[in-house]
Design a protein around this motif. Sequence first.
Motif, PDB file in Angstrom:
ATOM      1  N   ALA A 391       0.810  -1.225   0.000  1.00 49.93           N
ATOM      2  CA  ALA A 391       0.000   0.000   0.000  1.00 49.93           C
ATOM      3  C   ALA A 391       0.841   1.272   0.000  1.00 49.93           C
ATOM      4  CB  ALA A 391      -0.954   0.000   1.185  1.00 49.93           C
ATOM      5  N   HIS A 392       2.194   1.153  -0.007  1.00 50.70           N
ATOM      6  CA  HIS A 392       2.961   2.402  -0.142  1.00 50.70           C
ATOM      7  C   HIS A 392       2.791   2.983  -1.539  1.00 50.70           C
ATOM      8  CE1 HIS A 392       6.640  -0.143  -1.421  1.00 50.70           C
ATOM      9  NE2 HIS A 392       6.328   0.583  -2.461  1.00 50.70           N
ATOM     10  N   HIS A 393       2.280   2.171  -2.466  1.00 49.09           N
ATOM     11  CA  HIS A 393       1.953   2.703  -3.795  1.00 49.09           C
ATOM     12  C   HIS A 393       0.629   3.467  -3.760  1.00 49.09           C
ATOM     13  CE1 HIS A 393       5.135   0.530  -5.967  1.00 49.09           C
ATOM     14  NE2 HIS A 393       4.944  -0.417  -5.088  1.00 49.09           N
ATOM     15  N   MET A 394      -0.058   3.404  -2.608  1.00 56.25           N
ATOM     16  CA  MET A 394      -1.404   3.990  -2.536  1.00 56.25           C
ATOM     17  C   MET A 394      -1.506   5.097  -1.494  1.00 56.25           C
ATOM     18  SD  MET A 394      -3.474   0.393  -2.777  1.00 56.25           S
ATOM     19  CE  MET A 394      -5.093   1.127  -2.585  1.00 56.25           C
ATOM     20  N   TYR A 395      -0.342   5.611  -1.052  1.00 51.54           N
ATOM     21  CA  TYR A 395      -0.382   6.699  -0.071  1.00 51.54           C
ATOM     22  C   TYR A 395      -1.297   7.834  -0.541  1.00 51.54           C
ATOM     23  CZ  TYR A 395       3.991   4.988   2.201  1.00 51.54           C
ATOM     24  OH  TYR A 395       4.960   4.275   2.856  1.00 51.54           O
ATOM     25  N   MET A 396      -1.198   8.166  -1.825  1.00 47.96           N
ATOM     26  CA  MET A 396      -1.897   9.332  -2.339  1.00 47.96           C
ATOM     27  C   MET A 396      -3.266   8.982  -2.921  1.00 47.96           C
ATOM     28  SD  MET A 396       0.173  11.511  -1.518  1.00 47.96           S
ATOM     29  CE  MET A 396       1.376  10.744  -0.466  1.00 47.96           C
ATOM     30  N   SER A 397      -3.663   7.705  -2.786  1.00 43.31           N
ATOM     31  CA  SER A 397      -4.939   7.306  -3.382  1.00 43.31           C
ATOM     32  C   SER A 397      -6.116   7.812  -2.567  1.00 43.31           C
ATOM     33  CB  SER A 397      -5.017   5.781  -3.464  1.00 43.31           C
ATOM     34  OG  SER A 397      -5.118   5.235  -2.164  1.00 43.31           O
ATOM     35  N   GLY A 398      -5.856   8.136  -1.312  1.00 49.69           N
ATOM     36  CA  GLY A 398      -6.945   8.550  -0.432  1.00 49.69           C
ATOM     37  C   GLY A 398      -7.488   7.389   0.375  1.00 49.69           C
ATOM     38  N   PRO A 406       2.078   2.644   9.176  1.00 46.21           N
ATOM     39  CA  PRO A 406       2.559   1.255   9.223  1.00 46.21           C
ATOM     40  C   PRO A 406       3.193   0.783   7.911  1.00 46.21           C
ATOM     41  CG  PRO A 406       0.402   1.417  10.247  1.00 46.21           C
ATOM     42  CD  PRO A 406       0.710   2.766   9.684  1.00 46.21           C
ATOM     43  N   PHE A 407       2.597   1.165   6.794  1.00 50.05           N
ATOM     44  CA  PHE A 407       3.197   0.734   5.522  1.00 50.05           C
ATOM     45  C   PHE A 407       4.533   1.428   5.268  1.00 50.05           C
ATOM     46  CE2 PHE A 407      -1.025  -1.010   4.516  1.00 50.05           C
ATOM     47  CZ  PHE A 407      -0.637  -2.232   4.006  1.00 50.05           C
ATOM     48  N   MET A 408       4.656   2.654   5.777  1.00 53.55           N
ATOM     49  CA  MET A 408       5.938   3.353   5.648  1.00 53.55           C
ATOM     50  C   MET A 408       7.015   2.606   6.448  1.00 53.55           C
ATOM     51  SD  MET A 408       6.644   7.350   6.411  1.00 53.55           S
ATOM     52  CE  MET A 408       7.139   7.418   8.093  1.00 53.55           C
ATOM     53  N   VAL A 409       6.649   2.150   7.627  1.00 55.69           N
ATOM     54  CA  VAL A 409       7.619   1.436   8.479  1.00 55.69           C
ATOM     55  C   VAL A 409       8.064   0.140   7.811  1.00 55.69           C
ATOM     56  CG1 VAL A 409       7.947   0.285  10.697  1.00 55.69           C
ATOM     57  CG2 VAL A 409       6.743   2.473  10.607  1.00 55.69           C
ATOM     58  N   THR A 410       7.096  -0.672   7.345  1.00 54.74           N
ATOM     59  CA  THR A 410       7.475  -1.958   6.723  1.00 54.74           C
ATOM     60  C   THR A 410       8.330  -1.732   5.482  1.00 54.74           C
ATOM     61  OG1 THR A 410       5.380  -1.996   5.529  1.00 54.74           O
ATOM     62  CG2 THR A 410       5.504  -3.271   7.567  1.00 54.74           C
ATOM     63  N   THR A 411       7.994  -0.691   4.724  1.00 56.13           N
ATOM     64  CA  THR A 411       8.739  -0.435   3.487  1.00 56.13           C
ATOM     65  C   THR A 411      10.181  -0.040   3.795  1.00 56.13           C
ATOM     66  OG1 THR A 411       6.697   0.314   2.455  1.00 56.13           O
ATOM     67  CG2 THR A 411       8.743   0.855   1.322  1.00 56.13           C
ATOM     68  N   GLU A 412      10.337   0.864   4.754  1.00 54.04           N
ATOM     69  CA  GLU A 412      11.698   1.335   5.048  1.00 54.04           C
ATOM     70  C   GLU A 412      12.537   0.250   5.720  1.00 54.04           C
ATOM     71  OE1 GLU A 412      11.552   5.188   6.888  1.00 54.04           O
ATOM     72  OE2 GLU A 412      10.652   6.093   5.121  1.00 54.04           O
ATOM     73  N   SER A 461       9.392   5.863  -0.112  1.00 50.43           N
ATOM     74  CA  SER A 461       8.646   5.098   0.890  1.00 50.43           C
ATOM     75  C   SER A 461       8.168   6.000   2.020  1.00 50.43           C
ATOM     76  CB  SER A 461       9.528   3.988   1.460  1.00 50.43           C
ATOM     77  OG  SER A 461      10.615   4.555   2.174  1.00 50.43           O
ATOM     78  N   ASP A 462       8.699   7.207   2.060  1.00 53.18           N
ATOM     79  CA  ASP A 462       8.358   8.142   3.125  1.00 53.18           C
ATOM     80  C   ASP A 462       7.127   8.965   2.713  1.00 53.18           C
ATOM     81  OD1 ASP A 462       9.536   9.487   5.699  1.00 53.18           O
ATOM     82  OD2 ASP A 462       8.823  11.085   4.382  1.00 53.18           O
ATOM     83  N   VAL A 463       6.111   8.961   3.550  1.00 52.87           N
ATOM     84  CA  VAL A 463       4.831   9.571   3.155  1.00 52.87           C
ATOM     85  C   VAL A 463       4.972  11.052   2.785  1.00 52.87           C
ATOM     86  CG1 VAL A 463       2.455  10.049   3.871  1.00 52.87           C
ATOM     87  CG2 VAL A 463       3.534   7.888   4.491  1.00 52.87           C
TER      88      VAL A 463
END
Lengths: 625, 266
Positions: A391-398, A406-412, A461-463
């Motif tokens: 879902a880090h590909h969907m940060y901006m999806s709304g 949480p997705f930022m943490v797992t990604t980094e 990966s950072d929001v």
Amino acid sequence: MTTLDHHTKSARPVPNPQKSLITKLNMGTGLIVGIIFAYVTYKLVRGSNPDWEPTQDINNHNQALIASMLMWSVGFLVGIGAFIGPWRWMIGKDLTAEEQLYLAGDGQGIKRYFKYCTDHKVVGIQYLWGVIAMLAVGGTLAMMIRTNLAMPGAKLVTPSIYNSLVGLHGITMIIAMIVVATGPFGNYIMPIMIGARDMAFPRLNALSWWVLFTAIPVLCSAWFLGGIPTGWTAYAPLSVQAGPGMNAFLCTIIIFAVSTAVAGANITATVVGMRTKGMTWNRVPIFVIGATISVALAVPAFPTFMLSMIQTAMDRTFQTGFFDANAGGSGWLYAHLFWIMGHPEVYVILLPGVAALMEIVPVFVRRPLFSYTSAVVGFAGIAGLSVLVWAHHMYMSGWMPMLNGPFMVTTEMISVPTGLIFLVILGTMWNGRPWMKLPMLGVFAFLWNMLIGGITGLYLSDVPADNYLHGSMYVTAHFHYTLMGAALTGAVAGLAYWYPKMTGRMLNERAGYISFWLIQIGFNVLFLGMFIVGAEGQPRRVADYAQEYGTANMVSTIGAYSIGLGFIILLWAVVHSWRHGKIAPMNPWGAKTLEWTVPYPVPLENFDELPVITSDPYGYGKAAH
Amino acid sequence: MSEHEQFDKVEPTPGERFSKFLKRKDVSSTVAWAFFYTLVFVLVALYLYPRWMPKGLSNEMRSTTRLMVIFTIISAPVCGFVLSMATHSFLRRHKGDTPPADGPGFSANRLGVATFSVMASILTLTAVIYGLVEMNTAAEASVREAKDAMVVKVVGNQWVWTFEYPESMGGFKSEVLNLPLNKAVVFDIVSADVNHSFWPVQLGVKVDANRLAHTTVTTKPIKLGEIDVKCAELCGLYHAYMETTGAVMTTDDFNKWVITQGGHTA
């Protein structure tokens, strides 16, 4: 790798299946039956109404196209004889030993490459040329994209054609890159590396290649059906709205997912079950570990992609509304299904290329692989975390902003196992004297490219940073650094390394060096320019852009032409050396893995007597003597 | 060997061993390279990113630029480590048609692996914590500013952005995004057809426009200047041309513009 004694001498009957149907089937009969299946299906689904017009009844047209594309694939496989074995087994008349030997291509020369051949080495070569063809097509499309973007206001192609170029380039390259290392080397080299006579399921092995082959004409047909206007992500509802070319995209993915599932299961089963005596898990060559983790990751990932395509097809043909907000569906559902596949897929591409480089480093530095355990933990850690980051590909999806953290943490966190990969390569190189042959140059290129790709991945990966960079050219540059700069560089280095074993000849060195520098310099010029325009605010996938981005785009296009020229030279080297290259000795690099203990041409069952392993394959270094 | 000599031969302390390790020629040259590359990346961070990225008209844009700089600085030691090791190896390269002599035969160094893993984890954790703090700060500011913000409805429609200003200003629509200085604004975004992504570049915010699912994003323009509004999600044929402009204006200029659009001041 040390071998002690030998056991299990193979017995081989003489093939003489003269009256068997399998001797008469080949790619030609596959094409004929496939086309017949497709044509008949199209006619049956569209019905017999003489006044029928595709533009009048779009649903029925989509149904007919999708059904005929899928049936083309089935028909081709029937025509080439893929189902003869299972059919004979079902009616209780399994193939004779002679017929099985014929299927393995014994004594058939070049013809076996155009048949349903079960020899893993033939399948490896089929994959190699398939990958080269796809990369050539995808690369040509990339050159057209860059040419159009050379200057603002360029009118080389219309926006419609440009969008199709982007979509076709994307999906062609993704498919090619998924199989670029596991296809040729995973099939040709890997069974020999583990001391096996063939893959666990040789017929499935042939099936995986020929199923993939049937996807290629389907994808090409998109061009003649109006193109793919969605990019390779094919987001709904744009994909539901798109023209008939979209059907080709959907069917390509559905067919390709079958191929990867078959190949993934087969490679995993082979490595788990067919390692030779003494090859314990800590003695398995690291390429085998990387490739196996990669395909094992693909096995659960690709079905979700296939599912999303089936649902899109149903939305297009039956108005099911899975992804249509007006009908109660959601575009976010599609995005989830896509990225649950999409991010693991990045590592499905990356790991085999990196693993190939890890195989190369000890050989060319003459040192043991540094911390084998760290390499395995690194691969496993990347694979494990990669399924938790989509879902880090969907940060901006709304969709659900509260889950961005949480997705930022797992990604980094992926940085940590990725760091171990760097450590293993650098630790192996430390205080060695790298032998600067073409494969080793690839290792140096990888270190730089993956470093840039990895660090820019940290930003994305950072929001808060992704808030600005998402959807920009910066993203395009980032993933090209990882997929092309790291994974493709690894695969090309792997080709240079294993070329002597696969062809019996050495790759032309001079041409190899020239192509290497043209590609690597061009690559960095192209994508560093793209980082700049991305940071400045140029969105990705645009056919045109503002004047202010003109200089950097021109620089990028010059870089692209350098890459194009480099790959043309590399292709020439591969083709020319295949026939005219210097004859390769059995072990030109002085490597210790098993593939270098067999002669060229490699015998049908690889080994007269299966080897027994008593140590790991990286016994280099002064202390080892 | 006498008892006295045995007493003199004590094991070096870890500190002494480390000091000796650093004095080795291969290590000291690699460390020097590492400092050099780290410095280069720090300079890139400080000099290039602020020049590449647009001048921020909001705190969001400014914090994004700052974040890019800080993340590059956090990454600089990693770059230094990787590139210095690679440089050290490259300088020792071997040419010719025969392989070089075998190098050192050790295949693992647990202390080295552990140290590297801890350092990588610390740097990653630093990035994670910094990112979470920035994200939280932005979210809090967003909630705070949204209380007395002007709400602008944004509709993405293939391939035009339409902005609908508040009823209190007459509810007029415009295809230009003009905003008053120092007045928080909430964008209420939706799509009329496929997915779009609303990106007023200089304001440093972005969010998708989805069909029937409203998304919101808050910002506060703090500097006068022009705004480029773009679509960051491929949305079909004329995606590249789905852009418009606007400006952050003084309150007086904004009010004048509102009147020219048929609206009235709030």
